[in-house]
Scaffold this motif. Structure first.
Motif, PDB file in Angstrom:
ATOM      1  N   VAL A  39      15.594 -11.418  17.382  1.00 45.96           N
ATOM      2  CA  VAL A  39      16.014 -10.075  17.788  1.00 45.96           C
ATOM      3  C   VAL A  39      17.215  -9.616  16.966  1.00 45.96           C
ATOM      4  O   VAL A  39      17.299  -8.451  16.564  1.00 45.96           O
ATOM      5  CB  VAL A  39      16.349 -10.042  19.293  1.00 45.96           C
ATOM      6  N   LEU A  40      18.144 -10.525  16.679  1.00 46.47           N
ATOM      7  CA  LEU A  40      19.361 -10.161  15.960  1.00 46.47           C
ATOM      8  C   LEU A  40      19.178 -10.155  14.443  1.00 46.47           C
ATOM      9  O   LEU A  40      20.075  -9.707  13.722  1.00 46.47           O
ATOM     10  CB  LEU A  40      20.504 -11.101  16.331  1.00 46.47           C
ATOM     11  N   GLY A  41      18.046 -10.652  13.966  1.00 46.98           N
ATOM     12  CA  GLY A  41      17.806 -10.658  12.531  1.00 46.98           C
ATOM     13  C   GLY A  41      18.673 -11.655  11.785  1.00 46.98           C
ATOM     14  O   GLY A  41      19.135 -11.384  10.665  1.00 46.98           O
ATOM     15  N   CYS A  42      18.895 -12.821  12.394  1.00 48.40           N
ATOM     16  CA  CYS A  42      19.753 -13.833  11.770  1.00 48.40           C
ATOM     17  C   CYS A  42      19.078 -15.196  11.829  1.00 48.40           C
ATOM     18  O   CYS A  42      17.936 -15.320  12.285  1.00 48.40           O
ATOM     19  CB  CYS A  42      21.109 -13.879  12.473  1.00 48.40           C
ATOM     20  N   GLN A  43      19.786 -16.226  11.394  1.00 50.63           N
ATOM     21  CA  GLN A  43      19.281 -17.583  11.454  1.00 50.63           C
ATOM     22  C   GLN A  43      19.632 -18.225  12.799  1.00 50.63           C
ATOM     23  O   GLN A  43      20.711 -17.946  13.350  1.00 50.63           O
ATOM     24  CB  GLN A  43      19.880 -18.420  10.324  1.00 50.63           C
ATOM     25  N   PRO A  44      18.761 -19.077  13.339  1.00 49.95           N
ATOM     26  CA  PRO A  44      19.073 -19.731  14.616  1.00 49.95           C
ATOM     27  C   PRO A  44      20.403 -20.474  14.608  1.00 49.95           C
ATOM     28  O   PRO A  44      21.108 -20.511  15.622  1.00 49.95           O
ATOM     29  CB  PRO A  44      17.893 -20.684  14.818  1.00 49.95           C
ATOM     30  N   LYS A  45      20.778 -21.040  13.464  1.00 48.52           N
ATOM     31  CA  LYS A  45      22.038 -21.781  13.368  1.00 48.52           C
ATOM     32  C   LYS A  45      23.248 -20.878  13.550  1.00 48.52           C
ATOM     33  O   LYS A  45      24.362 -21.377  13.792  1.00 48.52           O
ATOM     34  CB  LYS A  45      22.132 -22.482  12.008  1.00 48.52           C
ATOM     35  N   GLU A  46      23.053 -19.569  13.456  1.00 48.80           N
ATOM     36  CA  GLU A  46      24.166 -18.630  13.592  1.00 48.80           C
ATOM     37  C   GLU A  46      24.368 -18.166  15.034  1.00 48.80           C
ATOM     38  O   GLU A  46      25.233 -17.336  15.298  1.00 48.80           O
ATOM     39  CB  GLU A  46      23.929 -17.418  12.685  1.00 48.80           C
ATOM     40  N   ILE A  47      23.582 -18.724  15.955  1.00 46.47           N
ATOM     41  CA  ILE A  47      23.660 -18.359  17.373  1.00 46.47           C
ATOM     42  C   ILE A  47      24.435 -19.420  18.139  1.00 46.47           C
ATOM     43  O   ILE A  47      24.131 -20.611  18.064  1.00 46.47           O
ATOM     44  CB  ILE A  47      22.239 -18.209  17.971  1.00 46.47           C
ATOM     45  N   VAL A  48      25.440 -18.978  18.897  1.00 44.19           N
ATOM     46  CA  VAL A  48      26.226 -19.855  19.769  1.00 44.19           C
ATOM     47  C   VAL A  48      26.056 -19.368  21.203  1.00 44.19           C
ATOM     48  O   VAL A  48      26.371 -18.206  21.506  1.00 44.19           O
ATOM     49  CB  VAL A  48      27.726 -19.836  19.398  1.00 44.19           C
ATOM     50  N   PHE A  49      25.568 -20.224  22.081  1.00 43.47           N
ATOM     51  CA  PHE A  49      25.431 -19.858  23.492  1.00 43.47           C
ATOM     52  C   PHE A  49      26.739 -20.146  24.221  1.00 43.47           C
ATOM     53  O   PHE A  49      27.376 -21.186  24.010  1.00 43.47           O
ATOM     54  CB  PHE A  49      24.276 -20.613  24.135  1.00 43.47           C
ATOM     55  N   THR A  50      27.129 -19.219  25.083  1.00 48.43           N
ATOM     56  CA  THR A  50      28.402 -19.313  25.799  1.00 48.43           C
ATOM     57  C   THR A  50      28.190 -19.054  27.283  1.00 48.43           C
ATOM     58  O   THR A  50      27.059 -18.873  27.742  1.00 48.43           O
ATOM     59  CB  THR A  50      29.407 -18.272  25.258  1.00 48.43           C
TER      60      THR A  50
ATOM     61  N   GLN B 148      19.168  -0.447  24.144  1.00 44.01           N
ATOM     62  CA  GLN B 148      19.476   0.954  23.848  1.00 44.01           C
ATOM     63  C   GLN B 148      19.822   1.198  22.376  1.00 44.01           C
ATOM     64  O   GLN B 148      19.604   2.295  21.869  1.00 44.01           O
ATOM     65  CB  GLN B 148      20.642   1.426  24.725  1.00 44.01           C
ATOM     66  N   LEU B 149      20.360   0.192  21.699  1.00 39.87           N
ATOM     67  CA  LEU B 149      20.762   0.348  20.301  1.00 39.87           C
ATOM     68  C   LEU B 149      20.188  -0.792  19.469  1.00 39.87           C
ATOM     69  O   LEU B 149      19.959  -1.897  19.969  1.00 39.87           O
ATOM     70  CB  LEU B 149      22.285   0.336  20.184  1.00 39.87           C
ATOM     71  N   PRO B 150      19.961  -0.559  18.163  1.00 41.92           N
ATOM     72  CA  PRO B 150      19.492  -1.624  17.280  1.00 41.92           C
ATOM     73  C   PRO B 150      20.520  -2.754  17.214  1.00 41.92           C
ATOM     74  O   PRO B 150      21.732  -2.500  17.198  1.00 41.92           O
ATOM     75  CB  PRO B 150      19.354  -0.929  15.925  1.00 41.92           C
ATOM     76  N   LEU B 151      20.041  -3.992  17.146  1.00 44.60           N
ATOM     77  CA  LEU B 151      20.928  -5.155  17.142  1.00 44.60           C
ATOM     78  C   LEU B 151      20.819  -5.983  15.865  1.00 44.60           C
ATOM     79  O   LEU B 151      21.345  -7.102  15.819  1.00 44.60           O
ATOM     80  CB  LEU B 151      20.617  -6.047  18.354  1.00 44.60           C
ATOM     81  N   ASP B 152      20.171  -5.457  14.843  1.00 40.90           N
ATOM     82  CA  ASP B 152      20.027  -6.198  13.594  1.00 40.90           C
ATOM     83  C   ASP B 152      21.394  -6.361  12.936  1.00 40.90           C
ATOM     84  O   ASP B 152      21.997  -5.397  12.461  1.00 40.90           O
ATOM     85  CB  ASP B 152      19.077  -5.446  12.653  1.00 40.90           C
ATOM     86  N   VAL B 153      21.892  -7.589  12.914  1.00 41.96           N
ATOM     87  CA  VAL B 153      23.249  -7.830  12.425  1.00 41.96           C
ATOM     88  C   VAL B 153      23.367  -7.597  10.924  1.00 41.96           C
ATOM     89  O   VAL B 153      24.466  -7.325  10.418  1.00 41.96           O
ATOM     90  CB  VAL B 153      23.728  -9.251  12.789  1.00 41.96           C
ATOM     91  N   GLN B 154      22.248  -7.708  10.202  1.00 45.10           N
ATOM     92  CA  GLN B 154      22.295  -7.439   8.758  1.00 45.10           C
ATOM     93  C   GLN B 154      22.490  -5.943   8.519  1.00 45.10           C
ATOM     94  O   GLN B 154      23.286  -5.541   7.668  1.00 45.10           O
ATOM     95  CB  GLN B 154      21.012  -7.929   8.085  1.00 45.10           C
ATOM     96  N   ALA B 155      21.764  -5.112   9.248  1.00 43.14           N
ATOM     97  CA  ALA B 155      21.911  -3.669   9.096  1.00 43.14           C
ATOM     98  C   ALA B 155      23.281  -3.202   9.569  1.00 43.14           C
ATOM     99  O   ALA B 155      23.881  -2.300   8.971  1.00 43.14           O
ATOM    100  CB  ALA B 155      20.815  -2.951   9.880  1.00 43.14           C
ATOM    101  N   LEU B 156      23.797  -3.812  10.633  1.00 44.51           N
ATOM    102  CA  LEU B 156      25.116  -3.454  11.131  1.00 44.51           C
ATOM    103  C   LEU B 156      26.222  -3.953  10.216  1.00 44.51           C
ATOM    104  O   LEU B 156      27.308  -3.361  10.171  1.00 44.51           O
ATOM    105  CB  LEU B 156      25.323  -4.013  12.541  1.00 44.51           C
TER     106      LEU B 156
END
Length: 388
Positions: free
Chosen positions: A59-70, A187-195
């Motif tokens: 969904v975020l347009g990134c690599q799984p290794k870049e995700i940190v669950f909190t 409600q808003l795009p979440l692509d971190v590359q585009a942002l």
């Protein structure tokens, strides 16, 4: 949600989606293993964790290794701001920038850096519509600036900031950029590359997921000092046994939110415009706080002259209508919203403003019910305490 209630506080929290609960149930009702264990139960938990990480990354347009669950949005925000600032302090980076309308999780994290870690901070002003001027950001960046944090969409007014433009300015100066995107999913795009962001914070309970679980996207190579120490979970960026049920719920909810985003936005925009137009037409001396077009369709922050927010909220609650002030409660009395004050409203105007936030279960009939009740309630309060 009880049937007799009209819930207009989705920006505070959303009800759990039944599909999300269904995805979580195997990890709530059965044996949920520890993802760090090497036996088959642990491996099953690890597989669920990996699958969820891939869903969120997609969904975020990134690599799984870049995700940190909190453990939620506030933790994600604190990890991003404190973690990056502390990591860069050794390189002489002791300055952070944010805006005057941020959530308290951001503002208080920055206060901590200033009070206890020797940092300096700049809070950017906003205009009457609630938006940051990119030129102000350019002027505020210094050689020692470590990080800029500006929210994607405001939790009180729904006003959307020009995140991609702000992030680009930061990168021109070699500065990292974080955004609190807690209100954005669905409600808003979440692509971190585009942002163009380096860090992005989310929490599940704002998009029909469970409470107590969040996400920090952290671009690969971003320096970070962990804020919770212990085990090696989350690639040593956030210690603690993973909340597998919650993480599975978050990933499921985020996937649904993105899939249904266009339909959701259309539904909310129709309802919110009806609410705004109805109030401004029916109630004299009322106004909309924040930009009318560049905002989330889910949040409607309305002001009413010659009333006090707390009194109107109590009258609404007595009639089964849940709304909020969007401001902090201190010693039993509502303080003026720092967001509205930063936008140039007077304390009296800020104290007469209410946030109605809409969601998946809001109906046109509920909007009409609110519009029928609200004028009489405002008139009742004005009759008791008329303007001087």
């Amino acid at each position: 949600m009880p049937e007799h209630l009209l819930y207009f506080d989705y920006a505070a929290t959303t009800p759990l989606d039944p599909c999300v609960l269904e995805a979580m149930m195997p990890f709530l009702s059965g044996m949920s293993g520890n993802a760090s264990s090497i036996h088959q139960v642990g491996r099953a938990a690890l597989q669920a964790l990996d699958d969820a990480r891939e869903q969120v990354a997609f969904v975020l347009g990134c690599q799984p290794k870049e995700i940190v669950f909190t453990g939620g949005g506030s933790e994600s925000i604190n990890l991003a701001i404190k973690g990056v600032a502390m990591a860069l302090r050794a390189h002489g980076k002791t300055h952070v920038i944010s805006s005057a309308v941020e959530h308290h999780a951001v503002l208080h994290a920055i206060d901590y850096l200033v009070e206890y870690e020797g940092f300096r901070a700049t809070l950017l002003p906003v205009d009457r519509s609630g938006r940051v001027n990119p030129a102000d950001l350019s002027a505020a960046i210094r050689h020692e600036t470590a990080l800029v944090s500006v929210m994607y969409a405001n939790n009180e007014t729904g006003v959307i900031q020009p995140i991609a433009e702000l992030a680009a300015i930061c990168h021109e100066h070699g500065v990292l950029f974080h955004t609190d995107a807690v209100q954005a999913p669905g409600q808003l795009p979440l692509d971190v590359q585009a942002l163009g962001v380096d860090l992005l914070s989310l929490t599940a309970h704002k998009f029909y997921g469970p409470q107590g679980v969040g996400v920090l996207y952290m671009r690969r190579g971003t320096p970070l000092v962990p804020q919770i120490n212990g085990g090696a979970q989350e690639r040593r960026r956030r210690a603690g046994t993973e909340n597998i049920a919650g993480i599975v719920g978050l990933a499921t909810a985020l996937t649904i939110a993105e899939r249904e985003r266009a339909q959701y936005v259309h539904q909310l925009r129709t309802l919110s415009e009806r609410l705004i137009g109805g109030v401004l037409q029916r109630i004299p001396h009322s106004w909309l706080n924040g930009d009318r077009t560049c905002r989330l369709p889910s949040i409607v922050n309305l002001g009413f002259a010659c009333i006090e927010t707390e009194s109107l909220l109590l009258l609404l609650d007595q009639r089964g209508i849940c709304a909020s002030s969007g401001s902090a409660c201190t010693s039993g009395s509502l303080e003026p919203s720092h967001v509205l004050l930063a936008m140039g409203l007077s304390p009296e105007e800020a104290n007469g403003s209410i946030r109605f936030s809409l969601g998946r279960h809001t109906t046109a009939e509920q909007i009409e019910t609110l519009l029928e009740l609200l004028p009489d309630l405002v008139a009742q309060l004005r009759a008791v305490a008329p303007c001087a």
